[in-house]
Motif scaffolding. Structure first.
Motif, PDB file in Angstrom:
ATOM      1  N   SER A   6       0.631  -6.588  -1.553  1.00 15.36           N
ATOM      2  CA  SER A   6      -0.611  -7.338  -1.739  1.00 15.36           C
ATOM      3  C   SER A   6      -1.641  -6.491  -2.479  1.00 15.36           C
ATOM      4  O   SER A   6      -2.315  -6.970  -3.398  1.00 15.36           O
ATOM      5  CB  SER A   6      -1.171  -7.774  -0.395  1.00 15.36           C
ATOM      6  OG  SER A   6      -0.297  -8.658   0.241  1.00 15.36           O
ATOM      7  N   PHE A   7      -1.736  -5.229  -2.105  1.00 17.30           N
ATOM      8  CA  PHE A   7      -2.658  -4.311  -2.777  1.00 17.30           C
ATOM      9  C   PHE A   7      -2.235  -4.090  -4.226  1.00 17.30           C
ATOM     10  O   PHE A   7      -3.062  -4.114  -5.138  1.00 17.30           O
ATOM     11  CB  PHE A   7      -2.712  -2.979  -2.028  1.00 17.30           C
ATOM     12  CG  PHE A   7      -3.545  -1.941  -2.706  1.00 17.30           C
ATOM     13  CD1 PHE A   7      -4.921  -2.037  -2.693  1.00 17.30           C
ATOM     14  CD2 PHE A   7      -2.956  -0.881  -3.370  1.00 17.30           C
ATOM     15  CE1 PHE A   7      -5.710  -1.078  -3.329  1.00 17.30           C
ATOM     16  CE2 PHE A   7      -3.728   0.069  -4.009  1.00 17.30           C
ATOM     17  CZ  PHE A   7      -5.104  -0.028  -3.988  1.00 17.30           C
ATOM     18  N   SER A  10      -3.066  -7.094  -6.328  1.00 19.43           N
ATOM     19  CA  SER A  10      -4.514  -7.158  -6.553  1.00 19.43           C
ATOM     20  C   SER A  10      -4.951  -6.188  -7.643  1.00 19.43           C
ATOM     21  O   SER A  10      -5.749  -6.534  -8.521  1.00 19.43           O
ATOM     22  CB  SER A  10      -5.262  -6.859  -5.267  1.00 19.43           C
ATOM     23  OG  SER A  10      -4.924  -7.772  -4.268  1.00 19.43           O
TER      24      SER A  10
END
Length: 77
Positions: A6-7, A10
């Motif tokens: 997820s990081f 992003s």
């Protein structure tokens, strides 16, 4: 999806927008090779954003039936 992915996604989206913004800025204000570099930055940002889109929208593979998972093929009759 794990916290790391997820990081990473992003960061990739933010980096792609930064590439596109500064690429447009460079393409508009400069001439010659610098303009070409700005256009290439915009293309790289679009490709990166497309990769993120494909990675996040690909459906999961369906589960194989239990009889095929054990034998490796259709059930023998």
């Amino acid at each position: 999806m794990s916290a790391f992915w997820s990081f990473a996604i992003s960061v990739a989206v933010l980096f792609s927008f930064a590439l596109m913004v500064f690429g447009v800025r460079l393409a508009v204000k400069q001439t010659g090779k610098e303009r070409l570099r700005g256009i290439l930055m915009v293309v790289a940002g679009i490709v990166l954003l497309g990769n993120v889109y494909l990675y996040t929208t690909v459906p999961e593979l369906p589960e194989r039936p239990a009889d095929e998972a054990v034998s490796g093929g259709p059930a023998a009759e």
